[in-house]
Design a protein around this motif. Structure first.
Motif, PDB file in Angstrom:
ATOM      1  N   CYS B  23       0.860  -1.175   0.000  1.00 46.18           N
ATOM      2  CA  CYS B  23       0.000   0.000   0.000  1.00 46.18           C
ATOM      3  C   CYS B  23       0.900   1.229   0.000  1.00 46.18           C
ATOM      4  O   CYS B  23       1.785   1.342   0.851  1.00 46.18           O
ATOM      5  CB  CYS B  23      -0.899   0.014   1.222  1.00 46.18           C
ATOM      6  SG  CYS B  23      -1.921   1.499   1.354  1.00 46.18           S
ATOM      7  N   ALA B  24       0.682   2.121  -0.951  1.00 42.16           N
ATOM      8  CA  ALA B  24       1.466   3.346  -1.032  1.00 42.16           C
ATOM      9  C   ALA B  24       0.521   4.544  -1.097  1.00 42.16           C
ATOM     10  O   ALA B  24      -0.457   4.521  -1.841  1.00 42.16           O
ATOM     11  CB  ALA B  24       2.355   3.323  -2.277  1.00 42.16           C
ATOM     12  N   GLN B  25       0.838   5.572  -0.281  1.00 42.21           N
ATOM     13  CA  GLN B  25       0.036   6.801  -0.335  1.00 42.21           C
ATOM     14  C   GLN B  25       0.963   7.994  -0.528  1.00 42.21           C
ATOM     15  O   GLN B  25       2.056   8.043   0.034  1.00 42.21           O
ATOM     16  CB  GLN B  25      -0.828   6.949   0.929  1.00 42.21           C
ATOM     17  CG  GLN B  25      -0.116   6.816   2.251  1.00 42.21           C
ATOM     18  CD  GLN B  25       0.407   8.100   2.834  1.00 42.21           C
ATOM     19  OE1 GLN B  25       0.138   9.189   2.309  1.00 42.21           O
ATOM     20  NE2 GLN B  25       1.148   7.999   3.932  1.00 42.21           N
ATOM     21  N   ASP B  26       0.482   8.942  -1.336  1.00 44.55           N
ATOM     22  CA  ASP B  26       1.295  10.109  -1.662  1.00 44.55           C
ATOM     23  C   ASP B  26       0.733  11.380  -1.035  1.00 44.55           C
ATOM     24  O   ASP B  26       0.980  12.491  -1.528  1.00 44.55           O
ATOM     25  CB  ASP B  26       1.424  10.251  -3.185  1.00 44.55           C
ATOM     26  CG  ASP B  26       0.088  10.440  -3.876  1.00 44.55           C
ATOM     27  OD1 ASP B  26       0.080  10.510  -5.121  1.00 44.55           O
ATOM     28  OD2 ASP B  26      -0.956  10.504  -3.187  1.00 44.55           O
ATOM     29  N   MET B  27      -0.018  11.239   0.050  1.00 48.20           N
ATOM     30  CA  MET B  27      -0.662  12.388   0.694  1.00 48.20           C
ATOM     31  C   MET B  27       0.021  12.790   1.997  1.00 48.20           C
ATOM     32  O   MET B  27      -0.494  13.622   2.745  1.00 48.20           O
ATOM     33  CB  MET B  27      -2.137  12.031   0.957  1.00 48.20           C
ATOM     34  CG  MET B  27      -2.907  11.740  -0.321  1.00 48.20           C
ATOM     35  SD  MET B  27      -4.580  11.123  -0.032  1.00 48.20           S
ATOM     36  CE  MET B  27      -4.246   9.431   0.429  1.00 48.20           C
ATOM     37  N   ASN B  28       1.161  12.158   2.281  1.00 51.66           N
ATOM     38  CA  ASN B  28       1.921  12.451   3.505  1.00 51.66           C
ATOM     39  C   ASN B  28       1.097  12.149   4.764  1.00 51.66           C
ATOM     40  O   ASN B  28       1.243  12.810   5.793  1.00 51.66           O
ATOM     41  CB  ASN B  28       2.405  13.911   3.534  1.00 51.66           C
ATOM     42  CG  ASN B  28       3.571  14.099   4.487  1.00 51.66           C
ATOM     43  OD1 ASN B  28       4.416  13.219   4.633  1.00 51.66           O
ATOM     44  ND2 ASN B  28       3.636  15.243   5.141  1.00 51.66           N
ATOM     45  N   HIS B  29       0.243  11.124   4.683  1.00 51.74           N
ATOM     46  CA  HIS B  29      -0.597  10.762   5.818  1.00 51.74           C
ATOM     47  C   HIS B  29       0.203  10.007   6.876  1.00 51.74           C
ATOM     48  O   HIS B  29       1.071   9.198   6.560  1.00 51.74           O
ATOM     49  CB  HIS B  29      -1.777   9.909   5.360  1.00 51.74           C
ATOM     50  CG  HIS B  29      -2.830  10.706   4.661  1.00 51.74           C
ATOM     51  ND1 HIS B  29      -3.962  10.122   4.120  1.00 51.74           N
ATOM     52  CD2 HIS B  29      -2.946  12.027   4.423  1.00 51.74           C
ATOM     53  CE1 HIS B  29      -4.721  11.068   3.591  1.00 51.74           C
ATOM     54  NE2 HIS B  29      -4.119  12.229   3.760  1.00 51.74           N
ATOM     55  N   GLU B  30      -0.140  10.261   8.147  1.00 48.45           N
ATOM     56  CA  GLU B  30       0.527   9.586   9.252  1.00 48.45           C
ATOM     57  C   GLU B  30      -0.037   8.191   9.514  1.00 48.45           C
ATOM     58  O   GLU B  30       0.697   7.266   9.808  1.00 48.45           O
ATOM     59  CB  GLU B  30       0.386  10.411  10.535  1.00 48.45           C
ATOM     60  CG  GLU B  30       1.217  11.681  10.578  1.00 48.45           C
ATOM     61  CD  GLU B  30       2.709  11.403  10.679  1.00 48.45           C
ATOM     62  OE1 GLU B  30       3.502  12.252  10.239  1.00 48.45           O
ATOM     63  OE2 GLU B  30       3.086  10.312  11.172  1.00 48.45           O
ATOM     64  N   TYR B  31      -1.354   8.071   9.489  1.00 50.16           N
ATOM     65  CA  TYR B  31      -2.013   6.831   9.894  1.00 50.16           C
ATOM     66  C   TYR B  31      -2.378   6.014   8.666  1.00 50.16           C
ATOM     67  O   TYR B  31      -2.922   6.542   7.691  1.00 50.16           O
ATOM     68  CB  TYR B  31      -3.298   7.118  10.672  1.00 50.16           C
ATOM     69  CG  TYR B  31      -3.134   7.747  12.041  1.00 50.16           C
ATOM     70  CD1 TYR B  31      -1.938   8.297  12.465  1.00 50.16           C
ATOM     71  CD2 TYR B  31      -4.215   7.787  12.910  1.00 50.16           C
ATOM     72  CE1 TYR B  31      -1.816   8.861  13.717  1.00 50.16           C
ATOM     73  CE2 TYR B  31      -4.115   8.351  14.166  1.00 50.16           C
ATOM     74  CZ  TYR B  31      -2.915   8.898  14.572  1.00 50.16           C
ATOM     75  OH  TYR B  31      -2.798   9.455  15.815  1.00 50.16           O
ATOM     76  N   MET B  32      -2.114   4.698   8.752  1.00 53.62           N
ATOM     77  CA  MET B  32      -2.484   3.786   7.666  1.00 53.62           C
ATOM     78  C   MET B  32      -3.094   2.518   8.245  1.00 53.62           C
ATOM     79  O   MET B  32      -2.773   2.126   9.373  1.00 53.62           O
ATOM     80  CB  MET B  32      -1.266   3.454   6.789  1.00 53.62           C
ATOM     81  CG  MET B  32      -0.688   4.680   6.091  1.00 53.62           C
ATOM     82  SD  MET B  32       0.678   4.315   4.958  1.00 53.62           S
ATOM     83  CE  MET B  32      -0.213   3.546   3.577  1.00 53.62           C
ATOM     84  N   LYS B  71       7.182   6.179   5.636  1.00 48.62           N
ATOM     85  CA  LYS B  71       5.900   6.802   5.955  1.00 48.62           C
ATOM     86  C   LYS B  71       4.865   6.540   4.877  1.00 48.62           C
ATOM     87  O   LYS B  71       3.681   6.340   5.179  1.00 48.62           O
ATOM     88  CB  LYS B  71       6.096   8.302   6.132  1.00 48.62           C
ATOM     89  CG  LYS B  71       4.866   9.046   6.581  1.00 48.62           C
ATOM     90  CD  LYS B  71       5.187  10.515   6.778  1.00 48.62           C
ATOM     91  CE  LYS B  71       3.993  11.288   7.284  1.00 48.62           C
ATOM     92  NZ  LYS B  71       4.316  12.709   7.516  1.00 48.62           N
ATOM     93  N   GLN B  72       5.282   6.525   3.626  1.00 49.91           N
ATOM     94  CA  GLN B  72       4.322   6.427   2.541  1.00 49.91           C
ATOM     95  C   GLN B  72       3.886   5.001   2.238  1.00 49.91           C
ATOM     96  O   GLN B  72       2.948   4.793   1.485  1.00 49.91           O
ATOM     97  CB  GLN B  72       4.888   7.079   1.272  1.00 49.91           C
ATOM     98  CG  GLN B  72       6.124   6.415   0.701  1.00 49.91           C
ATOM     99  CD  GLN B  72       7.418   7.028   1.212  1.00 49.91           C
ATOM    100  OE1 GLN B  72       7.486   7.483   2.355  1.00 49.91           O
ATOM    101  NE2 GLN B  72       8.434   7.059   0.357  1.00 49.91           N
ATOM    102  N   ASN B  73       4.580   3.998   2.809  1.00 51.08           N
ATOM    103  CA  ASN B  73       4.283   2.604   2.467  1.00 51.08           C
ATOM    104  C   ASN B  73       3.860   1.800   3.681  1.00 51.08           C
ATOM    105  O   ASN B  73       4.458   1.911   4.764  1.00 51.08           O
ATOM    106  CB  ASN B  73       5.509   1.923   1.843  1.00 51.08           C
ATOM    107  CG  ASN B  73       5.906   2.530   0.519  1.00 51.08           C
ATOM    108  OD1 ASN B  73       5.086   3.140  -0.162  1.00 51.08           O
ATOM    109  ND2 ASN B  73       7.161   2.376   0.142  1.00 51.08           N
ATOM    110  N   PHE B  74       2.876   0.929   3.484  1.00 54.41           N
ATOM    111  CA  PHE B  74       2.422   0.034   4.545  1.00 54.41           C
ATOM    112  C   PHE B  74       2.265  -1.344   3.909  1.00 54.41           C
ATOM    113  O   PHE B  74       1.458  -1.515   3.000  1.00 54.41           O
ATOM    114  CB  PHE B  74       1.095   0.531   5.120  1.00 54.41           C
ATOM    115  CG  PHE B  74       0.699  -0.083   6.430  1.00 54.41           C
ATOM    116  CD1 PHE B  74      -0.643  -0.139   6.794  1.00 54.41           C
ATOM    117  CD2 PHE B  74       1.633  -0.577   7.320  1.00 54.41           C
ATOM    118  CE1 PHE B  74      -1.038  -0.682   8.015  1.00 54.41           C
ATOM    119  CE2 PHE B  74       1.255  -1.121   8.533  1.00 54.41           C
ATOM    120  CZ  PHE B  74      -0.087  -1.164   8.884  1.00 54.41           C
TER     121      PHE B  74
END
Lengths: 113, 113
Positions: B23-32, B71-74
């Motif tokens: 899972c990758a997010q490009d929104m600089n989110h802390e929680y996944m 941070k961007q990957n879970f």
């Protein structure tokens, strides 16, 4: 133990009429409630939310009502449109829960043209 | 701006095989978060992370491991896949604490034979 319940697995509504989706919860610590809409082969998308300090929130055709004493919330869609056909999930969060959501089992809404 | 991206979209495994879902997010989110969706069960939380280098168990963590090295990957891992892990897996993220909806990816459909 299902803390968030959607007792209607499916609902059919005529186009143009009102759709009412219901959700019940058991945990009195829930303080924030959300509705998500899900199309096949896609992820859930956020629709509308309500904080426990309110009893109603409106966004265009969508209104969510919260009855804390009854531990019940409902989503009203008016007028219903064919594009509203989807699975709707209600979800709830506790204030100190690291933003974890507890989801209901979903209601499949079908809008009949 | 892709939002939350899950890879792969589909996978078929044999019992006992291992694999990792990204899972990758490009929104600089802390929680996944990682959820699984099964028929009639809604979405159930497997594991979650409140920041880089942190992970915690959700409602149904058995048989899964996770890592949040960046941070961007879970990452969600299945060490020894079992047929009971056949499901659709969804990843979600939020900026951090507060009344904000989770943003979901489009899911990974996993079949274990």
């Amino acid at each position: 133990d299902q803390q968030v319940k959607q007792n209607s697995p499916s609902l059919s509504v005529q186009e143009g009429r009102i759709s009412i989706l219901n959700c019940d919860y058991t945990n009195s610590m829930f303080d924030y409630f959300l509705w998500y809409k899900k199309y096949p082969a896609e992820g859930p998308t956020f629709l509308i939310s309500i904080s426990s300090i309110k009893d109603k929130n409106e966004d265009g055709r969508f209104t969510v009502f919260l009855n804390k004493s009854a531990k019940h919330l409902s989503l009203h869609i008016v007028p219903s449109q064919p594009g509203d056909s989807a699975v709707y999930f209600c979800a709830a969060r506790t204030f100190f829960g690291n933003e974890k959501l507890t989801f209901g089992t979903g209601t499949r809404l079908t809008i009949i043209p | 701006n892709a939002g939350v991206t899950q890879t792969p979209k589909f996978r078929v495994l044999k019992t006992g095989q291992s694999m990792t879902l990204l899972c990758a997010q490009d929104m600089n989110h802390e929680y996944m978060y990682w959820y699984r969706q099964d028929p009639g069960m809604g979405l159930r939380l497997i594991h979650y992370s409140v920041g880089e280098g942190t992970t915690a168990k959700g409602e149904v963590p058995d048989g899964y491991n996770v890592s949040r090295l960046k941070k961007q990957n879970f990452l969600l891992g299945l060490e020894s896949a079992a047929p009971s892990q056949t499901s659709v897996y969804f990843c979600a993220s939020i900026p951090g604490q507060g009344n904000q909806p989770q943003h979901f990816g489009d899911g990974t459909r996993l079949s274990i034979l």
